[in-house]
Motif scaffolding. Structure first.
Motif, PDB file in Angstrom:
ATOM      1  N   LEU A 156      69.336   2.423  42.322  1.00 39.74           N
ATOM      2  CA  LEU A 156      68.331   3.284  42.481  1.00 39.74           C
ATOM      3  C   LEU A 156      69.490   5.130  42.259  1.00 39.74           C
ATOM      4  O   LEU A 156      68.519   6.084  41.669  1.00 39.74           O
ATOM      5  N   GLY A 157      70.462   5.353  42.191  1.00 34.91           N
ATOM      6  CA  GLY A 157      70.485   6.775  42.523  1.00 34.91           C
ATOM      7  C   GLY A 157      72.298   6.378  40.785  1.00 34.91           C
ATOM      8  O   GLY A 157      73.254   7.254  41.351  1.00 34.91           O
ATOM      9  N   SER A 158      72.039   5.868  40.034  1.00 34.15           N
ATOM     10  CA  SER A 158      72.692   5.577  39.437  1.00 34.15           C
ATOM     11  C   SER A 158      73.688   5.521  39.320  1.00 34.15           C
ATOM     12  O   SER A 158      74.464   5.891  38.493  1.00 34.15           O
ATOM     13  N   ASP A 159      74.269   5.296  40.453  1.00 35.72           N
ATOM     14  CA  ASP A 159      76.093   4.937  40.926  1.00 35.72           C
ATOM     15  C   ASP A 159      75.872   6.676  41.063  1.00 35.72           C
ATOM     16  O   ASP A 159      77.242   6.511  41.071  1.00 35.72           O
ATOM     17  N   THR A 160      75.674   7.360  41.293  1.00 34.27           N
ATOM     18  CA  THR A 160      76.278   8.734  41.273  1.00 34.27           C
ATOM     19  C   THR A 160      76.108   8.830  43.082  1.00 34.27           C
ATOM     20  O   THR A 160      74.683   8.521  43.882  1.00 34.27           O
ATOM     21  N   THR A 161      76.052  10.173  43.493  1.00 33.88           N
ATOM     22  CA  THR A 161      75.561  11.066  45.041  1.00 33.88           C
ATOM     23  C   THR A 161      75.008  12.236  44.248  1.00 33.88           C
ATOM     24  O   THR A 161      75.132  12.175  43.369  1.00 33.88           O
ATOM     25  N   VAL A 162      73.428  11.167  45.197  1.00 32.01           N
ATOM     26  CA  VAL A 162      72.036  12.080  44.039  1.00 32.01           C
ATOM     27  C   VAL A 162      72.185  13.334  45.927  1.00 32.01           C
ATOM     28  O   VAL A 162      72.602  13.225  46.769  1.00 32.01           O
TER      29      VAL A 162
END
Lengths: 342, 504
Positions: A156-162
């Motif tokens: 969901l967060g493209s594997d980043t910190t949103v």
């Protein structure tokens, strides 16, 4: 037909008294432990620093905030464990819904809260559907969904910190409600956790659904033969656990203004289970109270907070926490001795 | 060779055995018979060291008095028991099972080669067609039984007790087992054979001993064995005024419940019967005849079924117990602790649980006061002895637990009440009260199906009796035909009884 007998034989009176003691121990069980723990930590801070740094208005407010998310997860876990099941997926569900909350809030503002709750509920119902309709063991289903939902959270967060610095519901994570100006204010997080506990108490004690949760956990086959729709009860219980994990996601996102699918909520399920077990709920199902879980969550939070205050390294914190949990399970065994079911 | 003298056993105040004497000779097949609950299994458990007899009883072997204080002691004296539920470990190999508890090894390290050789020798003697390394899980029930026998042979047992060994066997496997038993007998082994099946006893036994209500009735020799004599010995003669029968079945046009060709293809086949309002229909049969299975099928608790259930003229199909309850059918389960009561919950909650909707306001919120009122009324109505409705039901005596369970069913105001062994494991006073409750319920027009293994009870309170055998209804008895001899004859399928005439 004989009338209701006013007198009972002497021996069963004895048995009643003993059980009352046990029942008292069951509900009160861990409260003395919590009190003693608070006292010990306070004494230790006085010994180390010359002043008590544990029992201060500010620190108690911090402990309440630290305990809040685990209390909410533990409340859902209590319902699940009362039915004789387990929900290992709550940490991952929390991560997935926190990420969704932040993402949705970037566009739709406060609707992020709704999104997180819906996602949590949906994932929980999915667990429940697999467990009740396919009759799979809850441990295995939620072990699988724990892993899969962790993946979804990262996806969901493209594997980043949103993140969202303008998070409209950030006050939930960091604000307080002033009760008495200048004297007493309660953090929103603690308020939410307290409301969840009250709501669960009401459900368990005062609704048909609550009685049936105990019945299913106490004896699933007898429940079925008594006309209870066991599958529906399980579906709802896992749904509620998911919903509360979603709420935990909202609380967590509100605290941090951000969410990370990889790290957020890691091993939260273990803390939640520890809180339930510390609270005296039996792993076998059918025995336990929501108040116990609240106390269990507070014990864990007080222990962490106190060990930090005393400057104990986080390595030793882990070891102490683990030992406390094992000690609690030993207590659980003692409590169940002399149980009519054994 | 073996003599048991004046063996008594008391369980929690009730006497299961009263001074039983039993003598066993080498090289005989000694059949032990009696109704369910007559004390056969208890006597054998004492012999096996699984439970101890009351002081005063003696066991003599080869002229010497011995103490059997544990299963190990029994084994040392050469006594081996094969229980109905086989006591083998399915995750181990045949050889490991044969040596279970007496593994061969040095310094804790298994000597598998020796174990396998010894097991192989025992298996070969019995003519088994599998080897010692076979995993037990791969064997059929009959083959597992063979492993149990091999274990006894290997341990050089001199007395072998077999408790209903043929229950799970096909007729070919049974023939093979009988041949084996005869061979073992020829080798000097004494075999105590417990069975309900008259035909087997007739074929196999050298002597028959009969127990009734925990007392030894007598023994008969091979020449004098005939079914009528055994049945008479098993059931006894005295019938007391203990049972209450004042209700009268109503002669309605349509029965309350009609069952047509009900079956599940496995344990219940083609069962048809009808119950009228205010009638108590007894359902007799030996353990395993399919009575409980029939009841659970009827109640929607046992999955797929064939046949029709017609309730008050309407054909119904119950997929789940809750549908049956909603339609007015209630079922008192056979084992109140395993699938009846919620032992951790309060008496009140146990009573109102089924009909808890009645106490709820909008949104499923409970009115606890109303529920408690209902529970208190039920406690008073059935005379349940309990200090307060909030006491955990697990603390009550068996009779009071049974009444709690019964009042839960009655709260649903059933039209049809199925009672599965309603007086099992409760004391005589509570039995008496349950009989009165059943009679009163029938008097108010409830149709009652009574499953019971106590023949005197079923005869005492039923209007008619159906007898099941091997999943089928073997016959129906009414009026003066309703006696113990006829029921036992139908239940065991013995040929020589006049009751054969009652079978359609």
């Amino acid at each position: 037909m004989s009338k209701l007998n006013e007198t009972v034989p002497h021996r069963s009176f004895e048995a009643l008294r003993r059980v009352d003691f046990r029942a008292g121990f069951r509900t009160m069980g861990m409260l003395p432990v919590l009190v003693i723990l608070c006292g010990l930590i306070q004494a230790a801070t006085i010994y180390v620093d010359g002043e008590g740094r544990f029992i201060t208005a500010q620190n108690i407010s911090i402990v309440a905030q630290q305990a809040a998310i685990n209390t909410v997860l533990g409340a859902g876990m209590t319902l699940v464990i009362l039915t004789g099941g387990i929900d290992l997926s709550v940490g991952s569900v929390l991560a997935a819904s926190a990420v969704s909350a932040v993402l949705v809030s970037q566009v739709y503002g406060a609707l992020g809260v709704v999104a997180a709750l819906v996602i949590g509920l949906g994932l929980g119902l999915l667990n429940g559907a697999l467990i009740s309709s396919m009759r799979l063991p809850s441990f295995i289903v939620t072990l699988g969904s724990m892993t899969a939902i962790r993946g979804i959270a990262r996806l969901l967060g493209s594997d980043t910190t949103v993140s969202n610095p303008e998070l409209p519901f950030a006050f939930l994570g960091n604000g307080s409600v002033t009760v008495v100006p200048g004297l007493l204010s309660v953090p929103w997080l603690a308020l939410i956790a307290g409301s969840v506990i009250l709501a669960c108490w009401f459900v368990l004690r005062r609704t048909i659904f609550g009685v049936r949760i105990y019945a299913v956990g106490g004896n699933a086959e007898a429940a079925r033969l008594a006309g209870i729709n066991v599958g529906a009860i399980l579906l709802l219980v896992y749904g509620i656990s998911g919903l509360l994990a979603g709420l935990g996601g909202v609380m967590s996102a509100a605290q941090l203004y951000s969410a990370n699918g990889l790290q957020l909520g890691q091993s939260y399920e273990l803390d939640a289970i520890a809180a339930v077990i510390l609270g005296g709920t039996s792993f076998v199902g059918g025995i336990g109270t929501i108040w116990g879980t609240l106390i269990g969550a507070l014990i864990i939070a007080v222990l962490s907070n106190g060990l930090i205050l005393l400057g104990v390294s986080d390595i030793w914190q882990l070891i102490v926490k683990g030992l406390v949990i094992i000690g609690a399970v030993a207590l659980d065994r003692y409590r169940l001795r002399g149980n009519p079911r054994t | 060779m073996l003599e048991m003298r004046r063996i008594s056993k008391t369980f929690a105040g009730t006497k299961a055995l009263h001074g039983v004497d039993l003598a066993i000779y080498p090289g005989e097949v000694h059949a032990l018979m009696g109704e369910n609950g007559a004390g056969k299994s208890t006597l054998m458990k004492i012999l096996a060291g699984a439970c101890s007899a009351d002081p005063g009883g003696e066991i003599w072997m080869d002229g010497q008095r011995i103490e059997i204080s544990s299963p190990l002691a029994a084994r040392r004296h050469g006594i081996a028991i094969i229980y109905q539920e086989l006591s083998l470990a399915p995750n181990l190999s045949v050889a490991e099972n044969i040596h279970l508890g007496q593994e061969i090894g040095r310094a804790g390290i298994l000597d598998r080669a020796t174990m396998d050789r010894a097991a192989e020798a025992a298996l070969r003697r019995l003519g088994a067609n599998f080897g010692p390394r076979t995993s037990l899980a791969a064997l059929s029930v009959a083959e597992r039984q063979l492993v149990e026998i091999a274990r006894a042979v290997h341990a050089r047992s001199r007395i072998l007790v077999m408790d209903e060994p043929t229950t799970a066997l096909s007729s070919r496997e049974t023939d093979y087992l009988f041949a084996l038993i005869r061979e073992l007998r020829a080798g000097g082994l004494a075999i105590i054979y417990i069975s309900h099946r008259m035909a087997e006893v007739y074929e196999l036994a050298d002597r028959v001993s009969v127990l009734r209500d925990g007392t030894y009735v007598g023994s008969i020799q091979r020449g004098q064995i005939d079914p009528d004599t055994i049945v008479r010995m098993m059931v006894g003669r005295e019938l007391s005024s203990f049972y209450k029968h004042e209700h009268r079945a109503r002669l309605a046009d349509t029965p309350t419940l009609e069952v047509r060709a009900l079956g599940d293809g496995r344990r219940v086949h083609d069962c048809s019967f009808a119950i009228r309002a205010g009638e108590v229909l007894g359902l007799a049969g030996m353990v395993g005849a399919g009575r409980t299975e029939l009841a659970r099928l009827l109640f929607g608790a046992a999955g797929d079924k064939s046949g029709d259930i017609i309730l008050e003229g309407i054909t119904r199909y119950f997929h789940q117990p809750r549908e049956a309850i909603a339609a007015g059918v209630a079922y008192l389960t056979e084992d109140r602790k395993i699938d009846g009561l919620f032992l951790d919950m309060a008496v009140a909650d146990n009573i109102i649980l089924c009909t808890i909707e009645n106490d709820a306001r909008f949104g499923g919120i409970l009115d606890r006061a109303r529920g408690r009122q209902r529970a208190v009324a039920a406690i008073r109505a059935l005379g349940i002895r309990v200090a307060s409705p909030t006491v955990g039901v697990g603390l009550l005596s068996g009779g009071n637990q049974q009444k709690v369970l019964l009042s839960r069913l009655l709260e649903a105001h059933p039209k049809v009440l199925i009672l599965d062994e309603p007086t099992r494991g409760i004391d005589i006073g509570a039995k008496f009260e349950i009989y009165r409750i059943i009679d009163q319920l029938a008097g108010t027009g409830v149709a009652i199906l009574l499953i019971s293994s106590e023949l005197a009870e079923i005869i005492g309170i039923s209007d008619r009796v159906l007898v099941m055998r091997e999943g089928r209804i073997a016959g129906e008895l009414t009026g003066s035909e309703m006696n113990q001899e006829n029921i036992v004859a139908l239940a065991t399928g013995s040929q020589a009884s006049p009751a054969r005439r009652a079978i359609q």
